[in-house]
Scaffold this motif. Structure first.
Motif, mmCIF file in Angstrom:
data_model
loop_
_atom_site.group_PDB
_atom_site.id
_atom_site.type_symbol
_atom_site.label_atom_id
_atom_site.label_comp_id
_atom_site.label_asym_id
_atom_site.label_seq_id
_atom_site.Cartn_x
_atom_site.Cartn_y
_atom_site.Cartn_z
ATOM 1 N N GLU A 84 -50.242 26.337 13.690
ATOM 2 C CA GLU A 84 -50.896 27.843 14.158
ATOM 3 C C GLU A 84 -50.408 28.986 13.232
ATOM 4 O OE1 GLU A 84 -52.347 30.088 16.781
ATOM 5 O OE2 GLU A 84 -51.902 27.640 16.812
ATOM 6 N N ASN A 85 -49.758 29.222 12.699
ATOM 7 C CA ASN A 85 -48.926 30.118 12.008
ATOM 8 C C ASN A 85 -49.214 30.158 11.221
ATOM 9 O OD1 ASN A 85 -47.169 28.337 11.422
ATOM 10 N ND2 ASN A 85 -45.467 29.821 10.891
ATOM 11 N N ARG A 86 -50.321 29.342 10.426
ATOM 12 C CA ARG A 86 -50.367 29.289 8.681
ATOM 13 C C ARG A 86 -52.171 30.467 9.200
ATOM 14 N NH1 ARG A 86 -49.764 28.570 4.469
ATOM 15 N NH2 ARG A 86 -48.406 26.214 4.575
ATOM 16 N N ARG A 87 -51.749 31.457 8.082
ATOM 17 C CA ARG A 87 -53.014 32.806 8.068
ATOM 18 C C ARG A 87 -53.792 32.262 6.245
ATOM 19 N NH1 ARG A 87 -52.958 33.791 13.566
ATOM 20 N NH2 ARG A 87 -50.535 33.271 14.979
ATOM 21 N N TRP A 88 -54.804 32.583 7.070
ATOM 22 C CA TRP A 88 -55.341 32.734 5.709
ATOM 23 C C TRP A 88 -56.467 34.105 5.347
ATOM 24 C CZ3 TRP A 88 -55.673 28.915 2.754
ATOM 25 C CH2 TRP A 88 -54.659 27.793 2.693
ATOM 26 N N TYR A 89 -56.555 34.401 3.987
ATOM 27 C CA TYR A 89 -56.919 35.810 4.106
ATOM 28 C C TYR A 89 -57.885 36.034 3.195
ATOM 29 C CZ TYR A 89 -52.966 36.578 6.661
ATOM 30 O OH TYR A 89 -51.490 37.255 7.082
ATOM 31 N N HIS B 129 -64.171 33.078 -4.504
ATOM 32 C CA HIS B 129 -63.676 33.840 -3.520
ATOM 33 C C HIS B 129 -61.932 33.524 -3.505
ATOM 34 C CE1 HIS B 129 -64.944 34.708 0.680
ATOM 35 N NE2 HIS B 129 -63.908 35.451 -0.006
ATOM 36 N N ASP B 130 -61.620 34.929 -3.580
ATOM 37 C CA ASP B 130 -60.041 34.416 -3.350
ATOM 38 C C ASP B 130 -59.679 34.084 -2.021
ATOM 39 O OD1 ASP B 130 -59.855 35.365 -6.698
ATOM 40 O OD2 ASP B 130 -59.515 37.469 -6.008
ATOM 41 N N VAL B 131 -58.811 32.930 -2.341
ATOM 42 C CA VAL B 131 -58.135 33.243 -0.342
ATOM 43 C C VAL B 131 -56.872 33.005 -0.966
ATOM 44 C CG1 VAL B 131 -58.687 31.063 1.690
ATOM 45 C CG2 VAL B 131 -60.583 32.112 -0.759
ATOM 46 N N ASP C 4 -72.207 22.644 -2.917
ATOM 47 C CA ASP C 4 -71.830 23.036 -1.416
ATOM 48 C C ASP C 4 -73.028 23.524 -0.879
ATOM 49 O OD1 ASP C 4 -69.363 22.300 -2.038
ATOM 50 O OD2 ASP C 4 -68.877 23.917 -2.746
ATOM 51 N N PHE C 5 -74.137 24.178 -0.860
ATOM 52 C CA PHE C 5 -75.451 24.598 -0.686
ATOM 53 C C PHE C 5 -76.770 24.104 -0.951
ATOM 54 C CE2 PHE C 5 -71.827 26.689 1.479
ATOM 55 C CZ PHE C 5 -72.225 26.863 2.646
ATOM 56 N N GLU C 6 -77.582 24.093 -0.782
ATOM 57 C CA GLU C 6 -78.657 23.696 -0.917
ATOM 58 C C GLU C 6 -79.403 24.602 -0.851
ATOM 59 O OE1 GLU C 6 -79.307 19.582 -1.872
ATOM 60 O OE2 GLU C 6 -77.560 18.920 -2.384
ATOM 61 N N LEU C 7 -80.638 25.434 -0.911
ATOM 62 C CA LEU C 7 -82.053 26.177 -0.719
ATOM 63 C C LEU C 7 -82.945 26.002 -1.420
ATOM 64 C CD1 LEU C 7 -79.718 29.264 -0.325
ATOM 65 C CD2 LEU C 7 -81.001 27.527 2.167
ATOM 66 N N PRO C 8 -83.842 26.314 -0.929
ATOM 67 C CA PRO C 8 -84.888 25.782 -1.420
ATOM 68 C C PRO C 8 -85.300 26.748 -3.201
ATOM 69 C CG PRO C 8 -86.028 25.802 0.293
ATOM 70 C CD PRO C 8 -84.506 26.510 0.615
ATOM 71 N N GLY C 9 -84.812 26.247 -4.292
ATOM 72 C CA GLY C 9 -84.973 26.685 -5.654
ATOM 73 C C GLY C 9 -83.534 27.697 -5.857
ATOM 74 N N LEU C 10 -82.722 27.123 -4.742
ATOM 75 C CA LEU C 10 -81.488 27.574 -5.031
ATOM 76 C C LEU C 10 -80.296 27.156 -4.592
ATOM 77 C CD1 LEU C 10 -80.367 30.341 -6.004
ATOM 78 C CD2 LEU C 10 -80.470 31.430 -3.387
ATOM 79 N N TYR C 11 -79.126 26.754 -5.614
ATOM 80 C CA TYR C 11 -77.860 26.286 -5.278
ATOM 81 C C TYR C 11 -76.831 26.817 -5.011
ATOM 82 C CZ TYR C 11 -81.171 22.146 -5.850
ATOM 83 O OH TYR C 11 -82.108 21.013 -4.587
ATOM 84 N N PHE C 12 -75.936 26.553 -4.569
ATOM 85 C CA PHE C 12 -74.759 27.602 -4.919
ATOM 86 C C PHE C 12 -73.580 26.509 -4.608
ATOM 87 C CE2 PHE C 12 -77.149 30.644 -2.774
ATOM 88 C CZ PHE C 12 -76.759 32.114 -3.648
ATOM 89 N N GLU C 13 -72.275 26.530 -5.668
ATOM 90 C CA GLU C 13 -71.057 26.052 -5.606
ATOM 91 C C GLU C 13 -70.173 26.957 -5.123
ATOM 92 O OE1 GLU C 13 -70.642 22.555 -5.935
ATOM 93 O OE2 GLU C 13 -68.806 22.715 -6.125
ATOM 94 N N ILE C 14 -68.992 26.349 -4.181
ATOM 95 C CA ILE C 14 -68.197 27.805 -3.965
ATOM 96 C C ILE C 14 -67.406 26.796 -4.587
ATOM 97 C CG2 ILE C 14 -67.551 28.425 -1.587
ATOM 98 C CD1 ILE C 14 -70.611 28.947 -2.206
ATOM 99 N N LYS C 15 -66.195 27.814 -4.953
ATOM 100 C CA LYS C 15 -64.789 27.755 -5.403
ATOM 101 C C LYS C 15 -63.502 29.054 -4.577
ATOM 102 C CE LYS C 15 -65.246 23.877 -8.130
ATOM 103 N NZ LYS C 15 -65.192 22.841 -7.468
ATOM 104 N N ALA C 16 -62.511 28.546 -3.653
ATOM 105 C CA ALA C 16 -61.411 29.163 -3.489
ATOM 106 C C ALA C 16 -60.161 28.661 -4.758
ATOM 107 C CB ALA C 16 -61.153 28.646 -2.033
ATOM 108 N N ARG C 17 -59.947 29.952 -4.696
ATOM 109 C CA ARG C 17 -58.845 30.275 -5.973
ATOM 110 C C ARG C 17 -57.625 31.367 -5.279
ATOM 111 N NH1 ARG C 17 -58.752 34.686 -8.498
ATOM 112 N NH2 ARG C 17 -56.916 34.064 -9.835
ATOM 113 N N ARG C 18 -56.124 31.427 -5.644
ATOM 114 C CA ARG C 18 -55.363 31.862 -4.565
ATOM 115 C C ARG C 18 -56.397 33.327 -6.099
ATOM 116 N NH1 ARG C 18 -50.691 32.279 -6.102
ATOM 117 N NH2 ARG C 18 -50.167 30.559 -7.944
ATOM 118 N N SER C 19 -55.294 34.710 -5.535
ATOM 119 C CA SER C 19 -55.873 35.138 -6.514
ATOM 120 C C SER C 19 -54.805 36.278 -6.813
ATOM 121 C CB SER C 19 -56.143 36.949 -4.839
ATOM 122 O OG SER C 19 -54.855 37.123 -4.542
ATOM 123 N N GLY C 20 -53.697 35.637 -6.418
ATOM 124 C CA GLY C 20 -52.275 35.752 -7.818
ATOM 125 C C GLY C 20 -52.262 34.636 -8.973
#
Length: 315
Positions: free
Chosen positions: A258-263, A208-210, A166-182
């Motif tokens: 509109e009324n779907r909120r993300w936390y 990341h819990d979302v 997902d993110f590529e920096l010089p010498g450093l990579y990140f993969e981002i995952k979202a999951r429900r906290s429950g």
């Protein structure tokens, strides 16, 4: 019949879009009578490539009256109402730029956004899972901007371009995952390449819990997009990249619920290295395009306590 900006123009005729506009946009009839939008470029401007390809719409550079020009033409007259909307949106985006070169960049970027919008056809926005993933990626992008600045941060956001990470920096990579906290404490990996090593680079999996609820409190997806977008307002280069990346995600303002909120909740970072539970190439002969889940409790030995700034400084 609905009036259009091209009414009354003869073939090869042109009419300025806005007499008070900062840039040289014209409504044009091409020699074959096709309606078009044209941005006349000055001699010191460079072409912005690559140009998007849209169904029934041509996008190209052409010398008109001795000046190179960015042209958008309609090839199917039945879509003229939508085409006018596209053209006006492109002009509005470009007119926000003070410099002609930046205006061209914004015109191309906005056309690219239409390319992704039209390619999605009748699709009604992102799925809930895609929205959840986008919220997590935007949260990380905002944090990255605070650490390395807007241009470098948004340039590092490669996920929308179908990069394996997902993110590529010089010498450093990140993969981002979202999951429900429950939800069950695990994340889904969508390919064998997603957690593969990058030679000479450090690689982190950020989970990341979302959570989401229907209601009036909190931010909907458009709010998350807006608070991220404002980080790029002062940097035209970063803004252009942001619009390109956001368009590539398939996000559309008009489809936001509109009324779907993300936390946003807890964030955990794991370093992916030797011994991390994963499937990576080479796979057995005949096996490909694998998708699987990993339990987070099996990753506990790889969890990092450093914050993002400390991880960035370590590379």
């Amino acid at each position: 019949m609905t009036e259009t900006p091209w009414d009354g123009l003869p073939p090869s005729g042109a009419r300025r879009v806005n007499s008070k506009g900062c840039h040289d946009f014209f409504w044009v009839r091409m020699p074959d009578n096709a309606p078009a939008l044209l941005l006349r470029m000055s001699d010191d401007m460079s072409e912005v490539c690559s140009l998007p390809k849209l169904k029934h719409i041509g996008v190209f550079y052409r010398v008109v009256d001795g000046r190179n020009s960015y042209c958008i033409t309609l090839q199917e007259k039945a879509h003229i109402d939508l085409f006018e909307t596209l053209c006006r949106d492109v002009v509005a985006a470009a007119e926000q730029a003070s410099e002609p070169q930046h205006a061209l960049s914004r015109a191309v970027s906005r056309t690219l956004r239409w390319h992704h919008l039209l390619r999605s056809g009748g699709r009604r926005g992102l799925s809930i899972e895609e929205q959840q993933g986008l919220v997590a990626e935007l949260a990380f992008l905002r944090e990255l901007v605070q650490n390395i600045g807007p241009t470098q941060a948004v340039d590092a956001w490669k996920g929308p371009e179908n990069s394996a990470k997902d993110f590529e920096l010089p010498g450093l990579y990140f993969e981002i995952k979202a999951r429900r906290s429950g939800a069950h404490p695990k994340v889904r990996i969508s390919s064998e390449a997603q957690l593969s090593d990058i030679e000479g680079a450090r690689f982190c999996l950020r989970v990341h819990d979302v959570d989401t609820l229907l209601g009036d409190e909190g931010q909907n997806l458009a709010d998350h997009v807006r608070c991220t977008a404002q980080l790029f307002d002062a940097d035209i280069e970063a803004l252009d990249l942001w619009e390109q990346r956001l368009a590539a995600t398939g996000y559309q303002d008009e489809t936001v619920e509109e009324n779907r909120r993300w936390y946003l909740g807890t964030v955990r970072t794991f370093e992916v290295r030797e011994g991390f539970p994963r499937l990576v190439p080479p796979l057995p002969p005949g096996v490909e395009e694998v998708s699987y889940a990993i339990r987070l409790d099996a990753c506990a030995a790889f969890e990092r306590s450093e914050d993002l700034n400390q991880i960035l400084r370590s590379c």
